[in-house]
Design a protein around this motif. Structure first.
Motif, PDB file in Angstrom:
ATOM      1  N   GLY A 463      50.921  34.008  38.330  1.00 34.01           N
ATOM      2  CA  GLY A 463      50.790  34.981  37.253  1.00 34.01           C
ATOM      3  C   GLY A 463      49.477  35.750  37.250  1.00 34.01           C
ATOM      4  N   LYS A 464      48.586  35.444  38.200  1.00 34.94           N
ATOM      5  CA  LYS A 464      47.271  36.116  38.217  1.00 34.94           C
ATOM      6  C   LYS A 464      47.014  36.848  39.519  1.00 34.94           C
ATOM      7  CE  LYS A 464      45.113  32.765  35.072  1.00 34.94           C
ATOM      8  NZ  LYS A 464      44.057  31.721  34.990  1.00 34.94           N
ATOM      9  N   GLY A 478      44.326  40.574  42.570  1.00 34.80           N
ATOM     10  CA  GLY A 478      45.044  40.102  41.386  1.00 34.80           C
ATOM     11  C   GLY A 478      44.731  40.921  40.157  1.00 34.80           C
ATOM     12  N   SER A 479      45.157  40.402  39.033  1.00 32.13           N
ATOM     13  CA  SER A 479      44.966  41.107  37.764  1.00 32.13           C
ATOM     14  C   SER A 479      43.499  41.090  37.354  1.00 32.13           C
ATOM     15  CB  SER A 479      45.798  40.422  36.679  1.00 32.13           C
ATOM     16  OG  SER A 479      45.295  39.115  36.455  1.00 32.13           O
ATOM     17  N   PRO A 480      43.097  42.006  36.478  1.00 29.99           N
ATOM     18  CA  PRO A 480      41.720  41.979  35.966  1.00 29.99           C
ATOM     19  C   PRO A 480      41.353  40.609  35.375  1.00 29.99           C
ATOM     20  CG  PRO A 480      42.758  44.056  35.379  1.00 29.99           C
ATOM     21  CD  PRO A 480      43.834  43.206  35.996  1.00 29.99           C
ATOM     22  N   LYS A 481      42.369  39.940  34.805  1.00 32.81           N
ATOM     23  CA  LYS A 481      42.124  38.623  34.201  1.00 32.81           C
ATOM     24  C   LYS A 481      41.606  37.632  35.244  1.00 32.81           C
ATOM     25  CE  LYS A 481      45.036  37.252  31.030  1.00 32.81           C
ATOM     26  NZ  LYS A 481      46.254  36.686  30.374  1.00 32.81           N
ATOM     27  N   GLU A 484      37.969  38.438  35.859  1.00 33.41           N
ATOM     28  CA  GLU A 484      37.138  38.107  34.690  1.00 33.41           C
ATOM     29  C   GLU A 484      36.684  36.662  34.735  1.00 33.41           C
ATOM     30  OE1 GLU A 484      39.456  39.064  31.286  1.00 33.41           O
ATOM     31  OE2 GLU A 484      39.206  41.233  31.513  1.00 33.41           O
ATOM     32  N   GLU A 485      37.497  35.789  35.362  1.00 33.31           N
ATOM     33  CA  GLU A 485      37.152  34.367  35.457  1.00 33.31           C
ATOM     34  C   GLU A 485      36.065  34.115  36.506  1.00 33.31           C
ATOM     35  OE1 GLU A 485      40.809  32.394  36.290  1.00 33.31           O
ATOM     36  OE2 GLU A 485      41.735  32.893  34.356  1.00 33.31           O
ATOM     37  N   MET A 486      35.852  35.124  37.404  1.00 35.92           N
ATOM     38  CA  MET A 486      34.900  34.929  38.512  1.00 35.92           C
ATOM     39  C   MET A 486      33.606  35.715  38.313  1.00 35.92           C
ATOM     40  SD  MET A 486      37.418  34.976  41.848  1.00 35.92           S
ATOM     41  CE  MET A 486      38.006  36.648  41.576  1.00 35.92           C
ATOM     42  N   LEU A 487      33.694  36.883  37.685  1.00 44.38           N
ATOM     43  CA  LEU A 487      32.495  37.736  37.546  1.00 44.38           C
ATOM     44  C   LEU A 487      32.655  38.662  36.340  1.00 44.38           C
ATOM     45  CD1 LEU A 487      33.712  40.620  38.725  1.00 44.38           C
ATOM     46  CD2 LEU A 487      33.232  39.556  40.919  1.00 44.38           C
ATOM     47  N   SER A 488      31.624  39.390  36.047  1.00 41.86           N
ATOM     48  CA  SER A 488      31.651  40.338  34.932  1.00 41.86           C
ATOM     49  C   SER A 488      32.074  41.710  35.471  1.00 41.86           C
ATOM     50  CB  SER A 488      30.259  40.423  34.295  1.00 41.86           C
ATOM     51  OG  SER A 488      30.236  41.392  33.277  1.00 41.86           O
ATOM     52  N   ILE A 489      33.141  42.275  34.886  1.00 44.55           N
ATOM     53  CA  ILE A 489      33.642  43.562  35.365  1.00 44.55           C
ATOM     54  C   ILE A 489      32.737  44.677  34.835  1.00 44.55           C
ATOM     55  CG2 ILE A 489      35.591  45.188  35.297  1.00 44.55           C
ATOM     56  CD1 ILE A 489      37.454  42.774  35.084  1.00 44.55           C
ATOM     57  N   GLN A 513      34.583  37.034  45.599  1.00 47.83           N
ATOM     58  CA  GLN A 513      34.289  36.312  44.362  1.00 47.83           C
ATOM     59  C   GLN A 513      32.980  36.787  43.730  1.00 47.83           C
ATOM     60  OE1 GLN A 513      34.714  32.445  46.266  1.00 47.83           O
ATOM     61  NE2 GLN A 513      36.578  32.026  45.089  1.00 47.83           N
ATOM     62  N   GLU A 514      32.259  37.699  44.439  1.00 48.29           N
ATOM     63  CA  GLU A 514      30.996  38.231  43.919  1.00 48.29           C
ATOM     64  C   GLU A 514      31.072  39.709  43.581  1.00 48.29           C
ATOM     65  OE1 GLU A 514      30.947  36.621  47.074  1.00 48.29           O
ATOM     66  OE2 GLU A 514      30.591  34.685  46.076  1.00 48.29           O
TER      67      GLU A 514
END
Length: 703
Positions: A463-464, A478-481, A484-489, A513-514
């Motif tokens: 789902g991501k 994947g999705s913005p979500k 968001e779990e890995m870095l600041s958009i 991831q960065e």
């Protein structure tokens, strides 16, 4: 204990009481361990051993013929009035008329008149008495027992004419019941005749005509213009238009070319095809449809369960009431014995539950058969009834309300990486994914001839999105979500995302991831028919239409507004969809979930009715859904709901007819106006009304 099940088709199974008795007789055979009789499909399944001769002996009371399920046979299509029982009914009518002429000319108590009436009774009631008297000796009280007691009682008190009328009208009632069930079963017979019995198979340079039962998976089938397809398969050579209305209900021919699937029972229009057989005869889509329709007709709907339970106590109750009517007035208030016995016999006759017993099954069988012919597979009377009571419908988005073939609309670089490289990295990861969005990216990469990267250590986040190692670097898509779990958009990226989402597009970010390297926007086109279908559902009384999607809120709301949906629930994981369905059921009662039958299985299972689309090409849809729309579109949904609602109305009308006429007739006993012939006329009238009313469901058409 034996687990081998033997299935047989039955001929001559006309009424529900006969079916119940036949099932009991078969169950009494010592070598039979279990029995399941399907009255709607006219089939019996037996666990244990019993010969055809033993089974026919068990059904000899009703002249039931037994045939192994797979045995080919040509059913005798005798005209209605040429059947033996109906011929006897006509002869009985002749003597009945002659008897009344005789009673007016030489007197009703004349030996000649009594003899003519007696002939009418014996000829028309021979089969009835044979069963009724046997039942009486065994204290088995069914409709034939009631009628036998009533007719014998009538002759004892000298009412020969009325006894003959009762015999004729009961025989007519039985004929009508048999005729109605025969008409209802024709829908299954027509399905069974759709696929040919033989096919032309090519081996080397030679061609042979072979029975479908002998064709193996992998055989090459030759289909010439104008021929029907005999087996499911995949096109190896040629192209043509195929009419698959028999399977999907679609009247417009579908173009088929190399690699496409064809179904047994479809019609090849204008091209020459060579097809590799992919399924055995018993596993073809049409064979599964026939099997599931027959199983569906065996399922007892809630209203039928109630009627069957009621009838079990109803018949003995009528016997007791008739006895009390016959003996209490003469014993306690000085009534005339002959008069009150006559009234008691009238109670027996009017209490005959023919119309009540047939009221539900004939409607259910007719509706399910009609739906199957129109490309809708309803897997039981309970699902038919529940569909008729729906208030809320929840739709999966992708492939249901939309075409299910999303296309890449935007590729945006958000770093020093080029757009082509963003696409190439995305395609490398999505090679391992089965999601429709992945297919869109792969199609775009092939079209743009993007560089081919090798991805290792693929991992999916349900789902991501997904991640993989490319050139020793871990890339994610994947999705913005997910990001968001890995870095600041960054704000500029978020603005880009918001702009694309507001246009109804699904946005996928690509990066490490960065760092976010780029984004890809994908749009799935709304089906042209979706808006009109939602409007039709509202007119049918559906109070709420809800879209459940894993997509973002902006995209979901854009589509929801376009279609005029009541509610949109977005960014849902599969488990969230399940919770939504549970919540909708708690708040609104009856809820349907519509999807493709493969994804969202928990939500489909949790809904009051799970409806799968594209059942013709999907075994999962046929097996898991309560209802399968065989064509891959929603066009049949309003028809299915309209048919279900009409069936509910017909069942209620049938029960009202059956009870109402009998209640009215019973009230006529009080002033003494109920005669035997009027009692049986009320019974035949209610049966006729129920039959004709149920057969109206055959006229329900897909529009």
């Amino acid at each position: 204990m034996s687990e081998i099940k033997h299935v047989y088709r039955l001929q001559g199974l006309s009424c529900t009481n006969c079916a119940a008795k036949f099932e009991k007789n078969v169950r009494d055979i010592d070598t039979v361990e279990d029995v399941q009789l399907n009255f709607g499909a006219s089939k019996i399944s037996i666990v244990g051993e019993a010969s055809v001769e033993q089974l026919e002996a068990a059904g000899a009371f009703d002249g039931i013929k037994v045939l192994p399920e797979r045995q080919k046979y040509t059913e005798e299509k005798a005209p209605f009035w040429q059947k033996r029982a109906n011929k006897l009914t006509v002869v009985s009518l002749f003597f009945l008329i002659f008897g009344y002429i005789s009673s007016f000319t030489i007197g009703e108590s004349s030996p000649a008149t009594i003899a003519v009436f007696a002939l009418s009774i014996l000829i028309g009631g021979y089969d009835l008495f044979k069963v009724g008297l046997k039942n009486l000796t065994r204290f088995e009280f069914d409709m034939k027992t009631l009628m036998t007691v009533a007719i014998i009682g009538a002759t004892i008190i000298g009412e020969w004419g009325e006894g003959a009328v009762v015999v004729f009208l009961f025989a007519l009632s039985e004929a009508l019941e048999g005729y109605s069930m025969d008409k209802a079963r024709q829908s299954i017979r027509s399905l069974m005749d759709i696929a040919p019995d033989t096919a032309i198979i090519k081996r080397g340079k030679d061609e042979f005509e072979i029975a479908v039962e002998d064709i193996q998976v992998g055989d090459i089938m030759v289909i010439k213009p104008g021929q029907k397809v005999a087996m499911d398969g995949q096109v190896l050579r040629g192209q043509s238009s195929i009419t698959q209305a028999a399977i999907t209900g679609e009247s417009i021919p579908v173009h088929k070319e190399i690699g496409d699937e064809v179904f047994a029972g479809s019609l090849n229009e204008d091209g020459f095809l060579e097809v590799r057989v992919t399924k055995l005869a018993e596993d073809t889509t049409i064979a599964k449809i026939i099997h599931l329709v027959e199983e569906a007709q065996a399922e007892r709907a809630p209203s039928q369960q109630f009627v069957d339970k009621f009838a079990k106590y109803y018949t003995p109750s009528i016997m007791i009431i008739a006895l009390l009517v016959s003996v209490i007035p003469p014993l306690f208030i000085g009534g005339d014995w002959a008069e009150w016995i006559y009234r008691g016999l009238a109670v027996l006759v009017v209490g005959c539950p023919c119309a009540l017993v047939i009221s539900t099954p004939v409607a259910i069988v007719t509706a399910i058969g009609n739906a199957a012919k129109n490309g809708v597979l309803i897997k039981g009377g309970i699902h038919l009834e529940e569909t008729g009571r729906l208030k809320v419908i929840a739709f999966d988005k992708t492939g249901t309300l939309t075409e299910g073939k999303p296309e890449v609309t935007n590729i945006v670089s958000l770093s020093n990486m080029s757009e082509n490289e963003v696409l190439a990295i995305s395609a490398a990861i999505e090679t391992f994914s089965q999601h429709p969005l992945a297919s869109a990216i792969l199609r775009k990469a092939a079209k743009k001839k993007a560089a081919a990267y090798t991805a290792d250590d693929f991992q999916s986040f349900t789902g991501k999105g997904a991640k993989a190692v490319i050139n020793k670097t871990v890339y994610c898509i994947g999705s913005p979500k997910l990001f968001e779990e890995m870095l600041s958009i960054p704000p500029n990226v978020q603005n880009q995302i918001n702009r694309l989402q507001s246009q109804g597009k699904t946005v996928m970010l690509v990066g490490t991831q960065e760092e976010i390297k780029g984004c890809i926007a994908v749009a799935d086109q709304v089906r042209k028919s979706s808006l009109s279908i939602i409007q039709k559902l509202r007119k049918l009384g559906i109070e709420k239409t809800v879209m459940l999607t894993g997509d973002n809120k902006a995209t979901g709301n854009a589509i929801g507004t376009q279609l005029g949906l009541s509610e949109v629930k977005a960014e849902l994981m599969p488990k969230d969809k399940l919770e939504c369905i549970k919540s909708l059921r708690e708040q609104n009662g009856k809820v349907a979930m519509i999807g493709d039958g493969i994804n969202d299985a928990p939500a489909l299972a949790s809904a009051t009715v799970g409806i799968a689309m594209g059942g013709a090409g999907t075994d999962t849809a046929l097996e898991t859904a309560d209802i399968a729309l065989m064509a891959d579109d929603l066009e049949k949904l309003p028809y299915t709901i309209a048919l279900s609602r009409k069936t509910l109305i017909v069942i209620k009308q049938n029960i009202a007819f059956a009870f109402g006429l009998k209640l009215l007739a019973l009230l006529l006993i009080i002033p003494g106006w109920l005669t035997l012939w009027l009692a049986i006329f009320a019974d035949v009238g209610s049966t006729l009304l129920v039959v004709l009313n149920s057969l109206r469901l055959m006229k329900t058409r897909y529009k």
